[in-house]
Design a protein around this motif. Structure first.
Motif, PDB file in Angstrom:
ATOM      1  N   TYR A   1       0.843  -1.198   0.000  1.00 28.64           N
ATOM      2  CA  TYR A   1       0.000   0.000   0.000  1.00 28.64           C
ATOM      3  C   TYR A   1       0.879   1.249   0.000  1.00 28.64           C
ATOM      4  O   TYR A   1       1.049   1.907   1.018  1.00 28.64           O
ATOM      5  CB  TYR A   1      -0.911  -0.002   1.219  1.00 28.64           C
ATOM      6  CG  TYR A   1      -2.024  -1.022   1.163  1.00 28.64           C
ATOM      7  CD1 TYR A   1      -3.340  -0.632   0.965  1.00 28.64           C
ATOM      8  CD2 TYR A   1      -1.758  -2.374   1.299  1.00 28.64           C
ATOM      9  CE1 TYR A   1      -4.366  -1.568   0.913  1.00 28.64           C
ATOM     10  CE2 TYR A   1      -2.773  -3.313   1.244  1.00 28.64           C
ATOM     11  CZ  TYR A   1      -4.065  -2.905   1.058  1.00 28.64           C
ATOM     12  OH  TYR A   1      -5.075  -3.831   1.002  1.00 28.64           O
ATOM     13  N   TYR A   2       1.431   1.574  -1.155  1.00 27.12           N
ATOM     14  CA  TYR A   2       2.239   2.785  -1.286  1.00 27.12           C
ATOM     15  C   TYR A   2       1.351   3.973  -1.659  1.00 27.12           C
ATOM     16  O   TYR A   2       0.187   3.826  -2.023  1.00 27.12           O
ATOM     17  CB  TYR A   2       3.294   2.625  -2.391  1.00 27.12           C
ATOM     18  CG  TYR A   2       4.251   1.476  -2.227  1.00 27.12           C
ATOM     19  CD1 TYR A   2       5.151   1.426  -1.166  1.00 27.12           C
ATOM     20  CD2 TYR A   2       4.285   0.436  -3.147  1.00 27.12           C
ATOM     21  CE1 TYR A   2       6.037   0.375  -1.030  1.00 27.12           C
ATOM     22  CE2 TYR A   2       5.172  -0.621  -3.028  1.00 27.12           C
ATOM     23  CZ  TYR A   2       6.045  -0.639  -1.960  1.00 27.12           C
ATOM     24  OH  TYR A   2       6.924  -1.683  -1.830  1.00 27.12           O
ATOM     25  N   ASN A   3       1.963   5.160  -1.569  1.00 23.05           N
ATOM     26  CA  ASN A   3       1.417   6.326  -2.258  1.00 23.05           C
ATOM     27  C   ASN A   3       2.045   6.314  -3.651  1.00 23.05           C
ATOM     28  O   ASN A   3       3.117   6.871  -3.874  1.00 23.05           O
ATOM     29  CB  ASN A   3       1.761   7.609  -1.504  1.00 23.05           C
ATOM     30  CG  ASN A   3       1.322   8.846  -2.252  1.00 23.05           C
ATOM     31  OD1 ASN A   3       0.460   8.807  -3.128  1.00 23.05           O
ATOM     32  ND2 ASN A   3       1.930   9.976  -1.928  1.00 23.05           N
ATOM     33  N   PHE A   4       1.385   5.662  -4.603  1.00 24.89           N
ATOM     34  CA  PHE A   4       2.005   5.383  -5.896  1.00 24.89           C
ATOM     35  C   PHE A   4       2.267   6.645  -6.706  1.00 24.89           C
ATOM     36  O   PHE A   4       3.083   6.615  -7.626  1.00 24.89           O
ATOM     37  CB  PHE A   4       1.116   4.426  -6.697  1.00 24.89           C
ATOM     38  CG  PHE A   4       1.121   3.019  -6.171  1.00 24.89           C
ATOM     39  CD1 PHE A   4       2.073   2.115  -6.588  1.00 24.89           C
ATOM     40  CD2 PHE A   4       0.198   2.612  -5.233  1.00 24.89           C
ATOM     41  CE1 PHE A   4       2.098   0.821  -6.105  1.00 24.89           C
ATOM     42  CE2 PHE A   4       0.208   1.327  -4.736  1.00 24.89           C
ATOM     43  CZ  PHE A   4       1.157   0.419  -5.169  1.00 24.89           C
TER      44      PHE A   4
ATOM     45  N   TRP B   1      -4.385   0.574   4.632  1.00 25.94           N
ATOM     46  CA  TRP B   1      -4.529  -0.856   4.417  1.00 25.94           C
ATOM     47  C   TRP B   1      -5.851  -1.382   4.964  1.00 25.94           C
ATOM     48  O   TRP B   1      -6.141  -2.573   4.857  1.00 25.94           O
ATOM     49  CB  TRP B   1      -3.371  -1.618   5.054  1.00 25.94           C
ATOM     50  CG  TRP B   1      -3.074  -1.259   6.474  1.00 25.94           C
ATOM     51  CD1 TRP B   1      -2.130  -0.395   6.915  1.00 25.94           C
ATOM     52  CD2 TRP B   1      -3.744  -1.742   7.650  1.00 25.94           C
ATOM     53  NE1 TRP B   1      -2.157  -0.306   8.287  1.00 25.94           N
ATOM     54  CE2 TRP B   1      -3.138  -1.128   8.766  1.00 25.94           C
ATOM     55  CE3 TRP B   1      -4.797  -2.629   7.854  1.00 25.94           C
ATOM     56  CZ2 TRP B   1      -3.557  -1.377  10.067  1.00 25.94           C
ATOM     57  CZ3 TRP B   1      -5.208  -2.878   9.162  1.00 25.94           C
ATOM     58  CH2 TRP B   1      -4.588  -2.261  10.240  1.00 25.94           C
ATOM     59  N   GLN B   2      -6.676  -0.507   5.555  1.00 26.05           N
ATOM     60  CA  GLN B   2      -7.979  -0.929   6.041  1.00 26.05           C
ATOM     61  C   GLN B   2      -8.960  -1.167   4.888  1.00 26.05           C
ATOM     62  O   GLN B   2     -10.005  -1.783   5.085  1.00 26.05           O
ATOM     63  CB  GLN B   2      -8.550   0.129   6.974  1.00 26.05           C
ATOM     64  CG  GLN B   2      -7.645   0.446   8.151  1.00 26.05           C
ATOM     65  CD  GLN B   2      -8.150   1.632   8.929  1.00 26.05           C
ATOM     66  OE1 GLN B   2      -9.320   1.714   9.281  1.00 26.05           O
ATOM     67  NE2 GLN B   2      -7.267   2.574   9.219  1.00 26.05           N
ATOM     68  N   LYS B   3      -8.633  -0.667   3.714  1.00 28.94           N
ATOM     69  CA  LYS B   3      -9.500  -0.832   2.547  1.00 28.94           C
ATOM     70  C   LYS B   3      -8.777  -1.699   1.524  1.00 28.94           C
ATOM     71  O   LYS B   3      -7.680  -2.178   1.743  1.00 28.94           O
ATOM     72  CB  LYS B   3      -9.851   0.534   1.949  1.00 28.94           C
ATOM     73  CG  LYS B   3     -10.569   1.475   2.913  1.00 28.94           C
ATOM     74  CD  LYS B   3     -10.857   2.809   2.256  1.00 28.94           C
ATOM     75  CE  LYS B   3     -11.558   3.765   3.208  1.00 28.94           C
ATOM     76  NZ  LYS B   3     -11.830   5.088   2.581  1.00 28.94           N
ATOM     77  N   THR B   4      -9.421  -1.892   0.385  1.00 25.55           N
ATOM     78  CA  THR B   4      -8.785  -2.652  -0.687  1.00 25.55           C
ATOM     79  C   THR B   4      -7.675  -1.800  -1.310  1.00 25.55           C
ATOM     80  O   THR B   4      -7.668  -0.568  -1.168  1.00 25.55           O
ATOM     81  CB  THR B   4      -9.811  -3.022  -1.762  1.00 25.55           C
ATOM     82  OG1 THR B   4     -10.334  -1.819  -2.354  1.00 25.55           O
ATOM     83  CG2 THR B   4     -10.953  -3.834  -1.165  1.00 25.55           C
TER      84      THR B   4
ATOM     85  N   GLU C   1      -9.105   1.010  -3.443  1.00 21.71           N
ATOM     86  CA  GLU C   1      -9.668   2.116  -2.671  1.00 21.71           C
ATOM     87  C   GLU C   1      -8.572   2.923  -1.985  1.00 21.71           C
ATOM     88  O   GLU C   1      -8.696   4.144  -1.833  1.00 21.71           O
ATOM     89  CB  GLU C   1     -10.638   1.566  -1.630  1.00 21.71           C
ATOM     90  CG  GLU C   1     -11.909   0.984  -2.217  1.00 21.71           C
ATOM     91  CD  GLU C   1     -12.786   0.338  -1.165  1.00 21.71           C
ATOM     92  OE1 GLU C   1     -13.996   0.626  -1.141  1.00 21.71           O
ATOM     93  OE2 GLU C   1     -12.261  -0.468  -0.375  1.00 21.71           O
ATOM     94  N   SER C   2      -7.503   2.266  -1.570  1.00 23.53           N
ATOM     95  CA  SER C   2      -6.391   2.982  -0.960  1.00 23.53           C
ATOM     96  C   SER C   2      -5.766   3.969  -1.940  1.00 23.53           C
ATOM     97  O   SER C   2      -5.376   5.083  -1.552  1.00 23.53           O
ATOM     98  CB  SER C   2      -5.342   1.982  -0.468  1.00 23.53           C
ATOM     99  OG  SER C   2      -4.180   2.642  -0.023  1.00 23.53           O
TER     100      SER C   2
END
Length: 839
Positions: free
Chosen positions: A492-495, A780-783, A786-787
């Motif tokens: 879960y990065y900030n892509f 990471w609480q979402k998919t 969605e993240s």
């Protein structure tokens, strides 16, 4: 049998072999029919629709040709629509190219979750375009149409050119896609550009889509059931971004593939209803999505260097400031020692201050009402005499204290904790006094306590080694899996601001944790310097070091500095691949830091009765254990939240009892009887108020806060249990710190300039840090899809994002908080301990 036709073989032998073959076929039950299939061949034209019929006896072949040049890539798209209804046999379309074959059937059947079937009667596929070596070349391709249906099946075929098949740098391009009509485009690296970011945006969350980056090769995997076979890919709702490096693509170009999924559950959407009949094919309906793609150059090596120098420079600045302040303090202390050598040049007030004989404050520790009555009863001298009578001890001379202390130091053993003979017999009497001073709770030998508190440091160093090694191994495995499989939904990065370096996908998020390590090391150096100075003062037998000020035990400070360094290391490990399963790596040492800070605050005024390292770390281990359980089982689990809330409240009550009575209670079978007796005697029979008003106020407020947090967790059941648990620890730490500051000022003590500046500076930095923390660039609480909706571009030097700034500011704020704890009681260094109040 081919050898039978050679002239050297006899005709008889050939006849026998032929007869044997026929008998074998008949014995196997194979029926040989002389069926004829009519093949119709047509010359196809681009951008022309063909409406034809096909049966099991009629096969149609369309012939197309187009010119391919080396410097220009032109896409070709085949569109097919099935016009006949209720067709039991599908129509097979086979596209034969020079270097590839593409085949698909109509209706196209795609499978979703639990093997659900979705059929599509309209299919559009783009043909792959392998590179050509010739400057210009005419290539042929064929579209074969066939079916096994005995009845006629009508279809429509159209082959067209894709004008915008090649993406241009920094140029947006919009298009539509469906599950049966995927899209892909080609991009070539321009000269001087080694890294680009491919961004895909959409205004609608659903339908769920997939963006894939694939090498220039055939076939192109552009369906929902095969798009994850090669390359890098991400699921997306509104945003997707993948950083692509030239070194990963030998042809210096790649395909950007966009596929719309048949179902939305992978992106957090609802699962569609299952068909009534297992054999029924569910029509997928309208799942068209409009998307926009743009490819822009990423940062170059100069930005990497500037970002690293900036990060290093910030924290080296603190080293430089510390060095300057240390030089200034050393010079001041040198002048102070010279003044001690020449007492004739000093005023009587200064001499008395240096010797620790400060004038007694008219303030008496206790409740506000007690202080008011004392101050109003008479002159200050009477109040002081009354107080000394209540305390029951007289001020001892410094020479006698030094001699007694030296004798105690010479006879102490390492494992002897109660070196005074009367500790066990009268400690309950001492601790029940209404007004306590630090000297009452600093009766154990200093060397023994130093060894006791040094255990904190050695234990946390051992924990750090055994904790960090498997963590490092695990995150390396995570990063390897991401690089090998290309599945960028794992992390879960900030892509939109993830800058790779080597095998690391987001180097900037790792680099920004350098502050924790560097400032933790700097704090250890500061503590070491103070420790050395204090030990030299003890060797010189200075009275101020022996019997003045808060007892100086540095073991907890060493543990705090080590915990800060480990927080940076583990936070960096977490950001190698942040996800649901390793979030506790980032929070474990935060719990330890909060716990150690609370223990240090309590130790300042209660050095003899502070918790041992073993019990403290056991409690912290229990907290981390519940953190893991909460992450795994806490999401929406009512039973877990009930158990945790009950344990939270019980632990709060037990700790409150421990703090209020200063360890003078026992948890045994008679605890209920003693509680009932106390309630009867103190609350019912006499109706007397609490003996320790200030402690009671703190504990009542603490219980209100903790009970409120327990109720909030039970009602709301937050998904991020680790952060919820950390919030509980921070709230209790802030509450106790505020109580300490208030009671310090009420006791007539003052806060010097350096700790005051640290308090103000730290509060401001914490405020800005929390602002950037709550920006929430990923969760990471979402998919994963969605993240990515929360992803945002870099805001600092085109290299760091909001979360990196949180790392910078929070490391500075923690360092400042540690300095506050270290220097907060420096004003008491020349005050005798029997005049420093306990609270």
């Amino acid at each position: 049998m081919a050898s039978c036709w050679k002239p050297t073989h006899s005709s008889l032998r050939c006849f026998l072999l032929l007869l044997l073959f026929v008998l074998t076929v008949e014995g196997a039950g194979v029926e040989v029919r002389n069926t004829s299939v009519q093949v119709m061949q047509k010359d196809g034209e681009f951008d022309k629709s063909y409406m034809d019929n096909v049966t099991s006896e009629v096969q149609i072949i369309y012939t197309f040709n187009h010119t391919v040049t080396r410097n220009k890539t032109e896409g070709v798209r085949v569109s097919v629509e099935l016009l006949s209804e209720n067709t039991k046999s599908p129509v097979l379309f086979v596209v034969r190219q020079k270097q590839a074959v593409l085949s698909f059937q109509v209706p196209l059947i795609l499978r979703g979750l639990y093997q659900r079937k979705y059929q599509y009667t309209q299919v559009r596929r783009t043909l792959c375009q392998p590179p050509t070596l010739a400057l210009s070349e005419t290539q042929f391709f064929y579209v074969d149409v066939s079916t096994l249906s005995t009845s006629s099946v009508q279809y429509q075929l159209r082959v067209s050119r894709v004008e915008s098949f090649t993406l241009q740098t920094n140029t947006k391009f919009s298009f539509n896609a469906t599950p049966s009509q995927p899209q892909f485009f080609k991009y070539g690296f321009p000269d001087g550009v080694d890294t680009v970011i491919v961004k895909v945006n959409s205004e609608k969350n659903f339908p769920c889509s997939v963006m894939s980056i694939q090498d220039i090769q055939c076939p192109v995997y552009d369906l929902d059931n095969n798009v994850a076979f090669i390359g890098m890919y991400q699921t997306m709702t509104k945003k997707a971004a993948i950083t692509v490096q030239r070194k990963d693509f030998p042809s210096n170009s790649f395909y950007v593939v966009i596929v719309v999924k048949t179902e939305d559950e992978a992106c957090g959407g609802p699962l569609r209803f299952y068909p009534l009949s297992p054999d029924e094919l569910l029509d997928a309906g309208n799942r068209s999505k409009t998307l926009e793609v743009v490819v822009s150059p990423a940062i170059d090596s100069e930005v990497y260097i500037i970002g690293m120098l900036f990060c290093l420079g910030i924290f080296l600045f603190f080293y430089a400031m510390t060095f300057i302040l240390a030089c200034f303090e050393n010079k001041r202390m040198h002048k102070k020692r010279e003044g001690l050598l020449n007492p004739a040049d000093m005023s009587p007030a200064e001499t008395a201050s240096l010797l620790g004989k400060t004038p007694a404050s008219p303030y008496e520790y206790g409740s506000i009402a007690d202080n008011a009555s004392t101050l109003s009863s008479g002159p200050a001298t009477d109040s002081l005499a009354s107080t000394e009578a209540n305390y029951g001890y007289m001020e001892r001379s410094l020479d006698t204290v030094g001699r007694c202390r030296q004798e105690s130091l010479s006879s102490v053993e390492e494992d002897d904790y109660d070196t005074l003979a009367d500790i066990d017999s009268d400690k309950n009497i001492i601790r029940t006094k209404k007004y306590l001073c630090v000297s009452d709770l600093a009766r154990k030998d200093k060397r023994v306590l130093s060894k006791k508190y040094q255990i904190y440091f050695w234990n946390i160093a051992t924990i750090a080694v055994f904790y960090a090694l498997p963590v490092i191994q695990l995150v390396i495995t995570y990063q390897t899996v991401v690089n090998v499989t290309g599945n960028q939904d794992i992390c879960y990065y900030n892509f939109l601001c993830a800058h790779p370096l080597g095998a690391l996908s987001s180097f900037n998020n790792i680099l920004s944790n350098l502050g924790y390590v560097m400032l933790g090391l700097l704090f250890l150096l500061i503590v070491l310097q103070r420790d050395v100075v204090h030990k030299r003062a003890l060797l010189r037998k200075e009275a101020t070091a022996l019997e003045c000020g808060i007892p100086k035990h540095f073991g907890l400070f060493y543990a705090m500095g080590t915990a800060l360094m480990m927080e940076g290391l583990l936070s960096a490990c977490y950001h190698v691949c942040p996800n649901y399963t390793n979030f506790q790596f980032d929070t474990s040492f935060m719990y330890m830091i909060a716990g150690l800070c609370m223990l240090k605050l309590y130790q300042k005024r209660h050095p003899d009765i502070n918790a041992s390292a073993y019990s403290a770390y056991a409690c912290l281990a229990a907290v981390i254990f519940f953190s893991v359980l909460g992450v795994v089982f806490g999401k929406g689990n009512t039973a877990f939240w009930i158990v945790f809330s009950v344990l939270h409240i019980l632990f709060t009550m037990l700790l409150s009892t421990q703090l209020y009575y200063m360890g003078r209670w026992r948890l045994d079978s008679g605890i209920l009887r003693r509680i009932l007796h106390m309630i009867y005697t103190d609350c019912i029979r006499q109706c007397s108020g609490p003996m320790y008003i200030d402690r009671m106020v703190l504990l009542v407020m603490g219980n209100i806060v903790n009970w409120s947090l327990a109720a909030y967790g039970l009602i709301k059941k937050p998904n991020d249990f680790a952060s919820y648990l950390l919030a509980i620890a921070i709230c209790n730490l802030l509450l106790y710190f505020a109580f300490y500051i208030i009671m310090k000022l009420r006791s007539g003590e003052r806060i010097r300039c350096l700790p005051l500046v640290c308090i103000v500076f730290t509060a401001v930095v914490w405020g800005f840090a929390l602002f950037f923390f709550f920006q929430g660039l990923s969760t990471w609480q979402k998919t994963p899809a969605e993240s990515r909706e929360h992803n945002r571009d870099c805001i600092l030097l085109s290299f760091f994002d909001d979360h990196d700034i949180w790392h910078f500011l929070s490391s500075i704020a923690m360092f400042g908080s540690f300095l506050v704890l270290l220097t907060m009681d420096d004003d008491l260094d020349t005050v005798q301990r029997d005049k420093i109040y306990v609270f």
